[in-house]
Design a protein around this motif. Structure first.
Motif, PDB file in Angstrom:
ATOM      1  N   ALA A 107       0.836  -1.204   0.000  1.00  0.00           N
ATOM      2  CA  ALA A 107       0.000   0.000   0.000  1.00  0.00           C
ATOM      3  C   ALA A 107       0.869   1.252   0.000  1.00  0.00           C
ATOM      4  CB  ALA A 107      -0.930   0.002   1.201  1.00  0.00           C
ATOM      5  N   LEU A 108       1.919   1.238   0.794  1.00  0.00           N
ATOM      6  CA  LEU A 108       2.853   2.364   0.827  1.00  0.00           C
ATOM      7  C   LEU A 108       3.548   2.523  -0.520  1.00  0.00           C
ATOM      8  CD1 LEU A 108       4.369   4.521   2.542  1.00  0.00           C
ATOM      9  CD2 LEU A 108       6.057   2.750   2.999  1.00  0.00           C
ATOM     10  N   SER A 109       3.956   1.418  -1.103  1.00  0.00           N
ATOM     11  CA  SER A 109       4.629   1.460  -2.401  1.00  0.00           C
ATOM     12  C   SER A 109       3.705   2.006  -3.487  1.00  0.00           C
ATOM     13  CB  SER A 109       5.103   0.064  -2.802  1.00  0.00           C
ATOM     14  OG  SER A 109       5.971  -0.464  -1.840  1.00  0.00           O
ATOM     15  N   ALA A 118       7.822   8.836  -5.604  1.00  0.00           N
ATOM     16  CA  ALA A 118       8.944   7.986  -6.004  1.00  0.00           C
ATOM     17  C   ALA A 118       8.593   7.294  -7.311  1.00  0.00           C
ATOM     18  CB  ALA A 118       9.236   6.945  -4.928  1.00  0.00           C
ATOM     19  N   GLY A 119       9.610   6.933  -8.052  1.00  0.00           N
ATOM     20  CA  GLY A 119       9.403   6.213  -9.293  1.00  0.00           C
ATOM     21  C   GLY A 119       9.285   4.721  -9.057  1.00  0.00           C
ATOM     22  N   LYS A 120       8.816   4.025 -10.068  1.00  0.00           N
ATOM     23  CA  LYS A 120       8.626   2.579  -9.963  1.00  0.00           C
ATOM     24  C   LYS A 120       9.950   1.861  -9.731  1.00  0.00           C
ATOM     25  CE  LYS A 120       6.659  -1.282 -12.526  1.00  0.00           C
ATOM     26  NZ  LYS A 120       7.810  -2.095 -12.807  1.00  0.00           N
ATOM     27  N   GLN A 121      11.016   2.310 -10.391  1.00  0.00           N
ATOM     28  CA  GLN A 121      12.311   1.659 -10.238  1.00  0.00           C
ATOM     29  C   GLN A 121      12.849   1.810  -8.818  1.00  0.00           C
ATOM     30  OE1 GLN A 121      11.648   3.831 -12.737  1.00  0.00           O
ATOM     31  NE2 GLN A 121      11.474   2.400 -14.440  1.00  0.00           N
ATOM     32  N   VAL A 122      12.646   2.966  -8.209  1.00  0.00           N
ATOM     33  CA  VAL A 122      13.121   3.194  -6.844  1.00  0.00           C
ATOM     34  C   VAL A 122      12.377   2.296  -5.870  1.00  0.00           C
ATOM     35  CG1 VAL A 122      13.268   4.909  -4.996  1.00  0.00           C
ATOM     36  CG2 VAL A 122      13.800   5.568  -7.344  1.00  0.00           C
ATOM     37  N   VAL A 123      11.076   2.236  -6.016  1.00  0.00           N
ATOM     38  CA  VAL A 123      10.264   1.412  -5.116  1.00  0.00           C
ATOM     39  C   VAL A 123      10.591  -0.067  -5.300  1.00  0.00           C
ATOM     40  CG1 VAL A 123       7.900   0.718  -4.569  1.00  0.00           C
ATOM     41  CG2 VAL A 123       8.436   3.119  -4.949  1.00  0.00           C
ATOM     42  N   GLU A 124      10.757  -0.510  -6.547  1.00  0.00           N
ATOM     43  CA  GLU A 124      11.107  -1.911  -6.776  1.00  0.00           C
ATOM     44  C   GLU A 124      12.478  -2.247  -6.197  1.00  0.00           C
ATOM     45  OE1 GLU A 124      10.688  -2.631 -10.941  1.00  0.00           O
ATOM     46  OE2 GLU A 124       8.565  -3.121 -10.748  1.00  0.00           O
ATOM     47  N   PHE A 130      13.787  -6.423   0.537  1.00  0.00           N
ATOM     48  CA  PHE A 130      12.990  -7.263   1.428  1.00  0.00           C
ATOM     49  C   PHE A 130      12.683  -8.627   0.810  1.00  0.00           C
ATOM     50  CE2 PHE A 130      11.771  -2.912   2.652  1.00  0.00           C
ATOM     51  CZ  PHE A 130      12.142  -2.941   3.985  1.00  0.00           C
ATOM     52  N   ASN A 131      13.278  -8.914  -0.344  1.00  0.00           N
ATOM     53  CA  ASN A 131      13.073 -10.176  -1.059  1.00  0.00           C
ATOM     54  C   ASN A 131      11.608 -10.400  -1.387  1.00  0.00           C
ATOM     55  OD1 ASN A 131      15.787 -10.861  -1.095  1.00  0.00           O
ATOM     56  ND2 ASN A 131      15.659 -11.852   0.903  1.00  0.00           N
ATOM     57  N   SER A 132      10.974  -9.352  -1.891  1.00  0.00           N
ATOM     58  CA  SER A 132       9.576  -9.459  -2.279  1.00  0.00           C
ATOM     59  C   SER A 132       9.471 -10.268  -3.553  1.00  0.00           C
ATOM     60  CB  SER A 132       8.998  -8.079  -2.516  1.00  0.00           C
ATOM     61  OG  SER A 132       7.729  -8.164  -3.067  1.00  0.00           O
ATOM     62  N   LYS A 133       8.406 -11.061  -3.647  1.00  0.00           N
ATOM     63  CA  LYS A 133       8.163 -11.785  -4.887  1.00  0.00           C
ATOM     64  C   LYS A 133       7.102 -11.036  -5.691  1.00  0.00           C
ATOM     65  CE  LYS A 133       4.507 -14.854  -3.358  1.00  0.00           C
ATOM     66  NZ  LYS A 133       4.027 -16.202  -3.304  1.00  0.00           N
ATOM     67  N   ASN A 134       7.072 -11.279  -6.981  1.00  0.00           N
ATOM     68  CA  ASN A 134       6.049 -10.747  -7.890  1.00  0.00           C
ATOM     69  C   ASN A 134       5.966  -9.226  -7.906  1.00  0.00           C
ATOM     70  OD1 ASN A 134       5.316 -13.340  -8.515  1.00  0.00           O
ATOM     71  ND2 ASN A 134       3.722 -13.403  -6.963  1.00  0.00           N
ATOM     72  N   LEU A 135       7.069  -8.571  -8.214  1.00  0.00           N
ATOM     73  CA  LEU A 135       7.004  -7.123  -8.399  1.00  0.00           C
ATOM     74  C   LEU A 135       6.284  -6.883  -9.650  1.00  0.00           C
ATOM     75  CD1 LEU A 135      10.568  -6.038  -7.348  1.00  0.00           C
ATOM     76  CD2 LEU A 135       8.495  -5.791  -6.059  1.00  0.00           C
TER      77      LEU A 135
END
Length: 135
Positions: A107-109, A118-124, A130-135
């Motif tokens: 939600a924050l992202s 922030a841009g998409k690349q920065v957030v990703e 945090f080793n998030s899956k499915n960006l």
């Protein structure tokens, strides 16, 4: 002169407008006959889809209802949180099988990107820490 003008209009209708109408009818019948409906899962498949849904719903609510002085930025943060909660409880897309604490993170992202902070690349890049899956 009027006869020539009438002839030109009839010729235009016969050779230009009629084929365009036939094509439009064919496309419309193909769209109506297709069994696909609104698939909400596409908005939850990736972070980009979630951001798209946040932006669309924010603009809809901003124009459809009176927001009672709520700024658009706050409205998009609220919508991002509500969509993340709904995606988690319905197990849609990237929320499928994820722990509950990813709700506020996504939600924050989505809010950061939707508000242009922030841009998409920065957030990703931050989410990949945090080793998030499915960006």
């Amino acid at each position: 002169m009027k006869k020539l003008l009438c002839f030109m209009m009839v010729a235009f209708m016969a050779f230009v407008i009629t084929p365009m109408i036939a094509v439009a009818e064919t496309v419309a019948s193909a769209v109506v006959d297709s069994p696909t409906g609104l698939d909400l899962g596409i908005y939850f498949a990736t972070l980009s889809g979630l951001v798209t849904a946040v932006i669309l719903l924010t603009q809809f609510f901003k124009t459809a209802i009176e927001t009672h002085g709520i700024k658009t930025n706050y409205l998009s943060w609220i919508i991002a949180l509500v969509l993340s909660i709904a995606g988690y409880f319905l197990q849609l897309g990237m929320f499928y099988g994820m722990p509950w604490y990813w709700i506020p993170i996504y939600a924050l992202s989505a809010g950061l990107i939707a508000n242009g902070i922030a841009g998409k690349q920065v957030v990703e890049a931050i989410l990949s820490l945090f080793n998030s899956k499915n960006l």
